[in-house]
Enzyme design. Sequence first.
Site, mmCIF file in Angstrom:
data_model
loop_
_atom_site.group_PDB
_atom_site.id
_atom_site.type_symbol
_atom_site.label_atom_id
_atom_site.label_comp_id
_atom_site.label_asym_id
_atom_site.label_seq_id
_atom_site.Cartn_x
_atom_site.Cartn_y
_atom_site.Cartn_z
ATOM 1 N N GLN A 290 3.937 -8.507 5.949
ATOM 2 C CA GLN A 290 3.263 -7.736 4.911
ATOM 3 C C GLN A 290 2.068 -7.001 5.510
ATOM 4 O O GLN A 290 1.158 -7.630 6.051
ATOM 5 C CB GLN A 290 2.799 -8.687 3.795
ATOM 6 C CG GLN A 290 1.718 -8.165 2.865
ATOM 7 C CD GLN A 290 2.180 -7.063 1.946
ATOM 8 O OE1 GLN A 290 2.238 -5.909 2.351
ATOM 9 N NE2 GLN A 290 2.514 -7.420 0.719
ATOM 10 N N GLY B 205 3.125 -12.891 -19.777
ATOM 11 C CA GLY B 205 4.172 -13.262 -18.844
ATOM 12 C C GLY B 205 4.333 -12.242 -17.732
ATOM 13 O O GLY B 205 3.588 -11.275 -17.628
ATOM 14 N N GLY C 95 6.021 -7.624 -4.189
ATOM 15 C CA GLY C 95 5.474 -8.312 -5.363
ATOM 16 C C GLY C 95 4.510 -9.435 -5.033
ATOM 17 O O GLY C 95 4.296 -10.328 -5.862
ATOM 18 N N GLU C 96 3.900 -9.405 -3.838
ATOM 19 C CA GLU C 96 2.987 -10.495 -3.469
ATOM 20 C C GLU C 96 1.813 -10.610 -4.433
ATOM 21 O O GLU C 96 1.358 -11.702 -4.755
ATOM 22 C CB GLU C 96 2.470 -10.314 -2.043
ATOM 23 C CG GLU C 96 1.527 -11.449 -1.624
ATOM 24 C CD GLU C 96 1.116 -11.393 -0.165
ATOM 25 O OE1 GLU C 96 0.133 -12.084 0.186
ATOM 26 O OE2 GLU C 96 1.765 -10.685 0.627
ATOM 27 N N ARG D 274 1.742 -10.000 -7.655
ATOM 28 C CA ARG D 274 2.206 -10.709 -8.858
ATOM 29 C C ARG D 274 2.361 -12.197 -8.580
ATOM 30 O O ARG D 274 2.032 -13.037 -9.416
ATOM 31 C CB ARG D 274 3.538 -10.113 -9.329
ATOM 32 C CG ARG D 274 3.414 -8.926 -10.269
ATOM 33 C CD ARG D 274 4.729 -8.182 -10.393
ATOM 34 N NE ARG D 274 4.958 -7.308 -9.255
ATOM 35 C CZ ARG D 274 6.167 -6.909 -8.853
ATOM 36 N NH1 ARG D 274 7.243 -7.336 -9.496
ATOM 37 N NH2 ARG D 274 6.288 -6.109 -7.827
#
Length: 304
Positions: A56, A77, A99-100, A102
């Site tokens: 990343q 959610g 999506g790290e 999140r």
Amino acid sequence: MAKESKQKPSRLGRGLSSLIGEVEASTPAKPEPGTGAAPAGVNEIAITSIRRNPSQPRRTFDEAALQELAESIRTKGILQAILVRPDPKDAGKYQIIAGERRWRAARLAGLESIPAVVRNVDELELLEVGIIENVQRADLNPIEEAEAYEALMSRFGRTQEGLASSVGKSRVHITNTLRLLQLPDAARAYVREGKVSAGHARAALGAPDPEAVIEMAAERGLSVREVEALVKGARDGGSLETRSAKPKAAEKDVDTEALEADLMRQLGLQVDIRHGQNGGELRIKYRDLEQLDDVCRRLTRRKT
């Protein structure tokens, strides 16, 4: 020169949607609250079974923004599943493709699992997708972006032309970004932390001592043009100190000072009014986001 990799560059060039593909097109983005059920094609995976992407490019995350996202997740959610791949070195575990942020916020929110789409991708795709996702969302600072491009070139033999095609940037942008890696580590830190821009840093590269120029630019709030002039003077043999002072601000008339004082009393913040031949500027200095929010409320408040 290493051969340019030909592993699906066109698919990566279209971004993340091509990897998730038909899953997002055929299913809702969010599972029914409280049911624990995930849409078809999306798996509920334990938070503890997911690892960050070791490739990343993004290293820094705004903690305040993460807390805000975590609060949103508690109430609404996860609105979009993250993208993961099976961990090649640890059976039953997964690595994040996209999506790290999140995932981090979900951990802060106390979730035990998170909806995820599982895709099998290789190391090249893993790194490229991480770059594409962050570059398209402007999530990387310039140094992180440069380091990511350098990794693709050194590890996978990508050319600057290939990079430009994959991430949707011009060849000139790739070249200029990679130039930032010529900076010493201490100077890079100023760029990472947003104390100076990439433009400041590129201008400083022409100086005999780029680190000193960048430090001065950060401390004195110099513009890119002022840095360019400073570097030119240093190359011509001038002293950095004697050429670094910002021009003195023009003296203000009594009416302007009175108006500044009145606005400062009303806002409780430092106010600076600057006149010029073609208009002027009104600058309001705030210490934190709470003060900024208060100013915005004052300015947008409707009179009854």
